[in-house]
Design an enzyme around this catalytic site. Structure first.
Site, PDB file in Angstrom:
ATOM      1  CG  HIS A 139      -2.255  -0.825   0.829  1.00  0.00           C
ATOM      2  ND1 HIS A 139      -2.943  -0.490  -0.021  1.00  0.00           N
ATOM      3  CD2 HIS A 139      -2.599  -1.853   1.648  1.00  0.00           C
ATOM      4  CE1 HIS A 139      -4.021  -1.575  -0.075  1.00  0.00           C
ATOM      5  NE2 HIS A 139      -3.804  -2.443   1.055  1.00  0.00           N
ATOM      6  CG  ASP A 169      -2.750   4.467  -3.901  1.00  0.00           C
ATOM      7  OD1 ASP A 169      -1.591   3.578  -3.914  1.00  0.00           O
ATOM      8  OD2 ASP A 169      -3.353   4.147  -3.150  1.00  0.00           O
TER       9      ASP A 169
END
Length: 394
Positions: A139, A169
């Site tokens: 992540h 991201d």
């Protein structure tokens, strides 16, 4: 007509990076068809809150804007056949599975380019398609940590700090995918050839070291927390005000530093520069001075001055009240599908084009909404569609 009218994209991505990349492309006119699993949920698309009187989450209404979406069970051969038919027309693919998953499904680039040699195929993953970590889960926090960026971010007293921003991201995954796809489209327009694009969120964080990375690679000297110009080792920092709000002070250049010192009535600090030898001592003086007034009082003093000082706004102040955000149309009203003209506020596109501005036609539909419509357009009969539904393929 949008800037990307004519581009047709099959989107197999979930979560945030891929869906935001295809949202940017859809806002610019590309035709995006998102393919989702009928049984496996998308934790971002299904994340509350939900819009009143609808089956839509705020996230899906935003990330699904200007897109169509269908359900397909990709573990079924009939679903794979549907994708292969779509590839004849949709010649750009975005996928976000771990390396090897699309190959096991029979939907990898080498297989699909035999159907359409002009295919542009973008794989977006955490660590890329090669290397010892290619299959690792990750992540945002993991990519930031392993890239080295967090080793000199934060405070000496606390270590690394969380930002609540999906830097890897969106700042890497989404944007680099868009850049890669548009670069490949330009190459295809010139040569007629498609190609494979390998985007890794981890890779894109390496240039985030910027000047510190260039310096280290040249000298071997590592940067440390609160010792560089931009990480707390100068007056460039956040400062608390009397009412427990915060100011950002970016007065790096001499002219800005001079104006800042004059505004806070500490002219004696001008010659010490924004990065003095006794940083902690000077910073303490500034901290104490800025604690003497409220945020609004200071902003009145700084108004119209060239100082590079701005308030730390909360979300309401920024997204609802801020005049600059309004002027730039960065929050827009978009119609909620299947409602009597219900509109919701959404974050807009940061790309401003004079000849073909972004069009926000409708917010996102519930996942799977266009399944039957797309299959009918492909030539499937009512009977065939009912069989696909019965067999849990759609």
């Amino acid at each position: 007509m949008g800037a990307l009218t004519g581009l047709k994209i099959l989107d197999f991505s979930t979560l945030l990076p891929g869906p935001y990349a295809t949202l940017m492309l859809a806002d610019l006119g590309a035709e995006v068809l998102k393919i989702s699993s009928p049984t496996k949920g998308d934790i971002v698309a299904n994340y509350p809150p939900f819009i009143e009187d609808s089956r839509l989450s705020a996230n899906q209404a935003w990330l699904g804007r200007n897109k169509k979406n269908i359900f397909l069970n990709l573990k079924s051969e009939k679903a794979i056949d549907i994708v292969k038919k779509l590839i004849e027309e949709y010649d750009i693919v975005v996928e976000q599975f771990r390396p090897g998953v699309m190959k096991r499904l029979g939907l990898d680039y080498e297989t699909l380019k035999k159907i359409n040699p002009r295919l542009i195929y973008c794989s977006l993953t955490g660590y890329g398609q090669t290397g010892p970590m290619k299959n690792n889960a990750g992540h945002d926090i993991n990519y930031l940590a392993r890239s080295g960026n967090m080793s000199y971010s934060g405070r000496k007293s606390t270590g690394p700090v969380l930002t609540n921003m999906q830097i890897a991201d969106i700042g890497v995954g989404s944007l680099h995918s868009v850049v890669g796809i548009l670069a490949a489209v330009n190459y295809r327009n010139t040569t007629g050839k498609g190609q494979y694009i390998d985007v890794a969120m981890f890779d894109g964080l390496i240039p985030f070291h910027a000047m510190e990375g260039a310096s280290f690679l040249a000298t071997g000297v590592e940067s440390k927390r609160e010792e560089t110009r931009l990480n707390g080792g100068s007056m460039y920092d956040f400062y608390e005000t009397k009412d427990n709000r915060y100011l950002s002070v970016g007065s790096l250049e001499p002219k800005f530093w001079k104006n800042f010192c004059e505004c806070i009535d500490l002219q004696n600090l001008i010659e010490k520069t924004v990065m003095p030898e006794n940083v902690s001592e000077i910073k303490e003086i500034i901290k104490n001075r800025l604690k003497e007034k409220t945020l609004n009082e200071w902003m009145d003093i700084f108004k119209g001055k060239d100082v590079c000082v701005e308030p730390v706004l909360n979300m309401r102040e920024a997204l609802i009240e801020d005049e600059q955000i309004k002027a730039r149309e960065m929050v827009v009203e978009v119609k909620v599908p299947n409602t009597d003209n219900l509109k919701i506020k959404q974050m807009g596109s940061p790309i401003k084009l004079s000849e073909c501005p972004v069009n926000y036609s409708e917010g996102g539909y519930p996942l799977g909404y266009h399944t039957k419509e797309v299959l009918v357009e492909m030539g499937y009969t009512e009977k065939e569609i009912n069989e696909l539904f019965k067999d849990e393929i759609i």
